[in-house]
Design a protein around this motif. Sequence first.
Motif, PDB file in Angstrom:
ATOM      1  N   MET A 108       0.931  -1.131  -0.125  1.00  0.00           N
ATOM      2  CA  MET A 108       0.082   0.021   0.076  1.00  0.00           C
ATOM      3  C   MET A 108       0.837   1.143   0.205  1.00  0.00           C
ATOM      4  SD  MET A 108      -2.910   1.189   2.594  1.00  0.00           S
ATOM      5  CE  MET A 108      -1.637   2.014   3.824  1.00  0.00           C
ATOM      6  N   ILE A 109       0.611   2.026  -0.738  1.00  0.00           N
ATOM      7  CA  ILE A 109       1.114   3.453  -0.800  1.00  0.00           C
ATOM      8  C   ILE A 109       0.331   4.483  -0.253  1.00  0.00           C
ATOM      9  CG2 ILE A 109       2.432   5.063  -2.382  1.00  0.00           C
ATOM     10  CD1 ILE A 109       3.665   2.510  -4.022  1.00  0.00           C
ATOM     11  N   VAL A 110       0.789   5.564   0.164  1.00  0.00           N
ATOM     12  CA  VAL A 110       0.094   6.606   0.814  1.00  0.00           C
ATOM     13  C   VAL A 110       0.806   7.943   0.293  1.00  0.00           C
ATOM     14  CG1 VAL A 110      -0.676   7.980   2.860  1.00  0.00           C
ATOM     15  CG2 VAL A 110      -0.771   5.410   2.887  1.00  0.00           C
ATOM     16  N   ALA A 111       0.021   8.767  -0.330  1.00  0.00           N
ATOM     17  CA  ALA A 111       0.432  10.044  -0.719  1.00  0.00           C
ATOM     18  C   ALA A 111       0.177  11.071   0.445  1.00  0.00           C
ATOM     19  CB  ALA A 111      -0.001  10.594  -2.027  1.00  0.00           C
ATOM     20  N   GLY A 112       1.049  11.715   1.185  1.00  0.00           N
ATOM     21  CA  GLY A 112       0.938  12.609   1.943  1.00  0.00           C
ATOM     22  C   GLY A 112       1.029  13.944   1.550  1.00  0.00           C
ATOM     23  N   ILE A 113       0.106  14.826   1.846  1.00  0.00           N
ATOM     24  CA  ILE A 113      -0.007  16.373   1.205  1.00  0.00           C
ATOM     25  C   ILE A 113       0.182  17.431   2.133  1.00  0.00           C
ATOM     26  CG2 ILE A 113      -1.259  17.737   0.199  1.00  0.00           C
ATOM     27  CD1 ILE A 113      -0.340  15.387  -1.775  1.00  0.00           C
ATOM     28  N   GLY A 114       1.133  18.136   2.203  1.00  0.00           N
ATOM     29  CA  GLY A 114       1.127  19.358   3.215  1.00  0.00           C
ATOM     30  C   GLY A 114       0.970  20.533   2.208  1.00  0.00           C
ATOM     31  N   SER A 115       0.482  21.587   2.614  1.00  0.00           N
ATOM     32  CA  SER A 115       0.252  22.849   1.886  1.00  0.00           C
ATOM     33  C   SER A 115       0.174  24.179   2.498  1.00  0.00           C
ATOM     34  CB  SER A 115      -1.086  22.561   0.904  1.00  0.00           C
ATOM     35  OG  SER A 115      -2.050  22.962   1.841  1.00  0.00           O
ATOM     36  N   LYS A 116       0.299  25.331   1.843  1.00  0.00           N
ATOM     37  CA  LYS A 116       0.019  26.641   2.463  1.00  0.00           C
ATOM     38  C   LYS A 116      -1.545  26.800   2.234  1.00  0.00           C
ATOM     39  CE  LYS A 116       4.270  28.654   1.732  1.00  0.00           C
ATOM     40  NZ  LYS A 116       5.119  29.677   0.738  1.00  0.00           N
ATOM     41  N   ARG A 117      -2.205  27.665   2.882  1.00  0.00           N
ATOM     42  CA  ARG A 117      -3.266  27.699   2.880  1.00  0.00           C
ATOM     43  C   ARG A 117      -3.956  28.340   1.392  1.00  0.00           C
ATOM     44  NH1 ARG A 117      -4.429  31.380   8.322  1.00  0.00           N
ATOM     45  NH2 ARG A 117      -4.335  29.613   9.764  1.00  0.00           N
ATOM     46  N   GLY A 118      -4.997  27.892   1.030  1.00  0.00           N
ATOM     47  CA  GLY A 118      -5.693  28.388  -0.237  1.00  0.00           C
ATOM     48  C   GLY A 118      -5.200  27.722  -1.512  1.00  0.00           C
ATOM     49  N   VAL A 119      -4.525  26.617  -1.525  1.00  0.00           N
ATOM     50  CA  VAL A 119      -3.980  25.906  -2.497  1.00  0.00           C
ATOM     51  C   VAL A 119      -4.975  25.443  -3.439  1.00  0.00           C
ATOM     52  CG1 VAL A 119      -1.818  25.067  -1.413  1.00  0.00           C
ATOM     53  CG2 VAL A 119      -3.611  23.827  -1.246  1.00  0.00           C
ATOM     54  N   SER A 120      -4.833  25.222  -4.736  1.00  0.00           N
ATOM     55  CA  SER A 120      -5.938  25.002  -5.734  1.00  0.00           C
ATOM     56  C   SER A 120      -5.595  23.629  -6.007  1.00  0.00           C
ATOM     57  CB  SER A 120      -5.761  25.645  -7.163  1.00  0.00           C
ATOM     58  OG  SER A 120      -4.386  25.051  -7.745  1.00  0.00           O
ATOM     59  N   VAL A 121      -6.767  22.711  -6.289  1.00  0.00           N
ATOM     60  CA  VAL A 121      -6.948  21.498  -6.763  1.00  0.00           C
ATOM     61  C   VAL A 121      -5.581  21.255  -7.799  1.00  0.00           C
ATOM     62  CG1 VAL A 121      -8.740  21.630  -8.505  1.00  0.00           C
ATOM     63  CG2 VAL A 121      -8.184  19.436  -7.549  1.00  0.00           C
ATOM     64  N   GLU A 122      -5.377  22.150  -8.797  1.00  0.00           N
ATOM     65  CA  GLU A 122      -4.395  21.862  -9.735  1.00  0.00           C
ATOM     66  C   GLU A 122      -3.159  21.975  -9.041  1.00  0.00           C
ATOM     67  OE1 GLU A 122      -8.169  23.555 -11.391  1.00  0.00           O
ATOM     68  OE2 GLU A 122      -6.794  24.306 -10.138  1.00  0.00           O
ATOM     69  N   GLU A 123      -2.817  22.651  -8.469  1.00  0.00           N
ATOM     70  CA  GLU A 123      -1.518  22.786  -7.621  1.00  0.00           C
ATOM     71  C   GLU A 123      -1.199  21.474  -6.696  1.00  0.00           C
ATOM     72  OE1 GLU A 123      -0.721  27.324  -6.390  1.00  0.00           O
ATOM     73  OE2 GLU A 123      -2.333  26.460  -5.356  1.00  0.00           O
ATOM     74  N   VAL A 124      -2.126  20.863  -6.030  1.00  0.00           N
ATOM     75  CA  VAL A 124      -2.179  19.447  -5.465  1.00  0.00           C
ATOM     76  C   VAL A 124      -1.975  18.270  -6.288  1.00  0.00           C
ATOM     77  CG1 VAL A 124      -3.308  17.882  -3.754  1.00  0.00           C
ATOM     78  CG2 VAL A 124      -3.536  20.519  -3.437  1.00  0.00           C
ATOM     79  N   ILE A 125      -2.663  18.400  -7.480  1.00  0.00           N
ATOM     80  CA  ILE A 125      -2.534  17.151  -8.356  1.00  0.00           C
ATOM     81  C   ILE A 125      -0.940  17.368  -8.941  1.00  0.00           C
ATOM     82  CG2 ILE A 125      -3.397  16.166 -10.493  1.00  0.00           C
ATOM     83  CD1 ILE A 125      -6.068  16.628  -9.385  1.00  0.00           C
ATOM     84  N   ALA A 126      -0.814  18.480  -9.209  1.00  0.00           N
ATOM     85  CA  ALA A 126       0.641  18.688  -9.955  1.00  0.00           C
ATOM     86  C   ALA A 126       1.818  18.092  -8.904  1.00  0.00           C
ATOM     87  CB  ALA A 126       0.998  20.254 -10.193  1.00  0.00           C
ATOM     88  N   ALA A 127       1.762  18.596  -7.706  1.00  0.00           N
ATOM     89  CA  ALA A 127       2.914  18.032  -6.746  1.00  0.00           C
ATOM     90  C   ALA A 127       2.596  16.554  -6.852  1.00  0.00           C
ATOM     91  CB  ALA A 127       2.483  18.714  -5.333  1.00  0.00           C
ATOM     92  N   PHE A 128       1.263  15.901  -6.582  1.00  0.00           N
ATOM     93  CA  PHE A 128       1.155  14.603  -6.378  1.00  0.00           C
ATOM     94  C   PHE A 128       1.794  13.791  -7.649  1.00  0.00           C
ATOM     95  CE2 PHE A 128      -1.571  11.043  -7.594  1.00  0.00           C
ATOM     96  CZ  PHE A 128      -1.576  10.196  -6.381  1.00  0.00           C
ATOM     97  N   ASP A 129       1.360  14.147  -8.828  1.00  0.00           N
ATOM     98  CA  ASP A 129       2.220  13.661  -9.952  1.00  0.00           C
ATOM     99  C   ASP A 129       3.556  13.811 -10.045  1.00  0.00           C
ATOM    100  OD1 ASP A 129      -0.455  12.706 -11.145  1.00  0.00           O
ATOM    101  OD2 ASP A 129      -0.763  14.518 -12.385  1.00  0.00           O
ATOM    102  N   ALA A 130       4.082  14.921  -9.802  1.00  0.00           N
ATOM    103  CA  ALA A 130       5.586  15.133  -9.917  1.00  0.00           C
ATOM    104  C   ALA A 130       6.275  14.059  -8.698  1.00  0.00           C
ATOM    105  CB  ALA A 130       6.081  16.344  -9.284  1.00  0.00           C
TER     106      ALA A 130
END
Length: 128
Positions: free
Chosen positions: A1-23
């Motif tokens: 099982m692989i887990v993607a952990g996400i951290g962010s500054k406030r107000g990030v867009s869905v596109e920014e999250v998916i870009a980091a996930f894909d990278a």
Amino acid sequence: MIVAGIGSKRGVSVEEVIAAFDAALARAELERDDVSLVATPAIKGGEAGISEAAALLGLPLVLVPQSQLEAASSRAKTHSERVVALLRVPSAAETAALAAAGAHGRLIGPRLALGPVTCALARREGVV
């Protein structure tokens, strides 16, 4: 099982999250289908960009309580003074991924930072 952990500054867009996930996946030579869930600190539960990204990816979103982030902090590979000041852990993405992966979870690599989003991948050892 692989887990993607996400951290962010406030107000990030869905596109920014998916870009980091894909990278992060590209760096680890993994595919979206290899990931079982997305995890983020519980304090980020109101971040629409993170929750919308998990939904668009068709992955469950786990909100990791502070106590579990802290318990996983000794296994983190990177250290952000900003995150320490805010969350008392070295990395939001890494500790969220590690906590959600469980006691035997290990980071696949250090977090990847892309703009206002960080993504770390953890694998639960012993689980395919």
